[in-house]
Design a protein around this motif. Structure first.
Motif, short mmCIF file in Angstrom:
data_model
loop_
_atom_site.label_atom_id
_atom_site.label_comp_id
_atom_site.label_asym_id
_atom_site.label_seq_id
_atom_site.Cartn_x
_atom_site.Cartn_y
_atom_site.Cartn_z
N LEU A 1 0.83 -1.19 0.00
CA LEU A 1 0.00 0.00 0.00
C LEU A 1 0.88 1.26 0.00
CD1 LEU A 1 -2.81 1.20 0.04
CD2 LEU A 1 -2.81 0.97 2.51
N GLN A 2 1.92 1.23 0.78
CA GLN A 2 2.81 2.40 0.83
C GLN A 2 3.49 2.64 -0.52
OE1 GLN A 2 3.06 4.72 3.19
NE2 GLN A 2 1.47 3.63 4.31
N THR A 3 3.92 1.57 -1.18
CA THR A 3 4.57 1.75 -2.48
C THR A 3 3.57 2.28 -3.51
OG1 THR A 3 4.22 -0.57 -3.06
CG2 THR A 3 6.35 0.00 -2.09
N TYR A 4 2.32 1.88 -3.41
CA TYR A 4 1.28 2.39 -4.30
C TYR A 4 1.07 3.88 -4.06
CZ TYR A 4 -3.29 3.05 -6.49
OH TYR A 4 -4.33 3.51 -7.25
N ARG A 5 0.98 4.26 -2.81
CA ARG A 5 0.78 5.67 -2.47
C ARG A 5 1.94 6.54 -2.92
NH1 ARG A 5 -0.57 6.62 3.46
NH2 ARG A 5 -0.92 8.69 2.65
N LYS A 6 3.15 5.97 -2.92
CA LYS A 6 4.34 6.72 -3.33
C LYS A 6 4.54 6.71 -4.85
CE LYS A 6 6.81 5.76 0.96
NZ LYS A 6 7.94 5.03 1.55
N GLY A 7 3.68 5.99 -5.57
CA GLY A 7 3.80 5.91 -7.01
C GLY A 7 4.83 4.90 -7.49
N GLN A 8 5.23 3.99 -6.61
CA GLN A 8 6.24 3.00 -6.94
C GLN A 8 5.64 1.64 -7.33
OE1 GLN A 8 8.40 3.02 -3.25
NE2 GLN A 8 9.53 4.88 -3.76
N TYR A 9 4.35 1.56 -7.36
CA TYR A 9 3.67 0.31 -7.69
C TYR A 9 2.44 0.61 -8.54
CZ TYR A 9 0.59 -3.73 -7.09
OH TYR A 9 -0.25 -4.78 -7.32
N ASN A 10 2.30 -0.13 -9.63
CA ASN A 10 1.14 0.02 -10.49
C ASN A 10 0.31 -1.26 -10.40
OD1 ASN A 10 -0.75 0.39 -12.46
ND2 ASN A 10 0.70 0.79 -14.10
N PRO A 11 -0.85 -1.21 -9.79
CA PRO A 11 -1.65 -2.42 -9.62
C PRO A 11 -2.23 -2.96 -10.92
CG PRO A 11 -2.89 -0.52 -8.88
CD PRO A 11 -1.50 -0.05 -9.18
N LYS A 12 -2.19 -2.17 -11.99
CA LYS A 12 -2.79 -2.61 -13.25
C LYS A 12 -2.16 -3.90 -13.76
CE LYS A 12 -4.21 -1.04 -17.77
NZ LYS A 12 -4.42 0.09 -18.64
N VAL A 13 -0.84 -4.02 -13.61
CA VAL A 13 -0.15 -5.22 -14.10
C VAL A 13 -0.67 -6.46 -13.39
CG1 VAL A 13 2.11 -6.33 -14.26
CG2 VAL A 13 1.90 -3.87 -14.68
N ASP A 14 -0.75 -6.42 -12.07
CA ASP A 14 -1.25 -7.57 -11.32
C ASP A 14 -2.73 -7.84 -11.58
OD1 ASP A 14 1.19 -8.26 -10.14
OD2 ASP A 14 0.89 -6.81 -8.52
N LEU A 15 -3.51 -6.78 -11.70
CA LEU A 15 -4.94 -6.96 -11.97
C LEU A 15 -5.15 -7.62 -13.33
CD1 LEU A 15 -6.41 -3.58 -10.67
CD2 LEU A 15 -6.81 -5.85 -9.73
N GLU A 16 -4.39 -7.21 -14.33
CA GLU A 16 -4.56 -7.79 -15.66
C GLU A 16 -4.14 -9.25 -15.71
OE1 GLU A 16 -4.26 -3.88 -18.52
OE2 GLU A 16 -2.41 -4.94 -18.05
N LYS A 17 -3.25 -9.65 -14.83
CA LYS A 17 -2.86 -11.06 -14.75
C LYS A 17 -3.99 -11.92 -14.20
CE LYS A 17 2.07 -10.35 -13.94
NZ LYS A 17 3.15 -10.46 -12.93
N ILE A 19 -7.46 -10.74 -13.77
CA ILE A 19 -8.79 -10.41 -14.29
C ILE A 19 -8.66 -10.18 -15.80
CG2 ILE A 19 -10.71 -8.79 -14.18
CD1 ILE A 19 -9.76 -8.13 -11.30
N HIS A 20 -9.37 -10.96 -16.57
CA HIS A 20 -9.22 -10.91 -18.02
C HIS A 20 -10.28 -10.06 -18.70
CE1 HIS A 20 -6.02 -13.79 -17.60
NE2 HIS A 20 -6.83 -14.56 -16.87
N ASN A 21 -10.89 -9.18 -17.95
CA ASN A 21 -11.88 -8.25 -18.49
C ASN A 21 -11.34 -6.84 -18.25
OD1 ASN A 21 -14.07 -6.41 -18.72
ND2 ASN A 21 -15.52 -8.08 -18.41
#
Length: 72
Positions: A1-17, A19-21
């Protein structure tokens, strides 16, 4: 969560792995946007994605359920 808030993590990559919609991925990303002012309100989410992602009956049921929690 902290890395996401700092802009160091993009959840889109993991979500696309997982969730295929792409529309559901976009919905989730909008709802968890780092900047709270850029997150859509629930009624905006329902209107924007009701036909594409959510079942057509969801908005009717959601509003009925949600209204039961509103104080008079």
């Amino acid at each position: 969560l902290q890395t996401y808030r700092k802009g160091q993590y993009n959840p889109k990559v993991d979500l696309e792995k997982r969730i295929h919609n792409s529309q559901i991925v976009d919905l989730i990303l909008a709802m968890v946007h780092v900047d709270p002012s850029k997150r859509p309100k629930i009624n905006e989410c329902i209107q924007m994605w009701n036909d594409a992602v959510l079942p057509k009956s969801f908005s009717r049921v959601f509003y009925q359920l949600g209204s039961s929690f509103v104080r008079p």
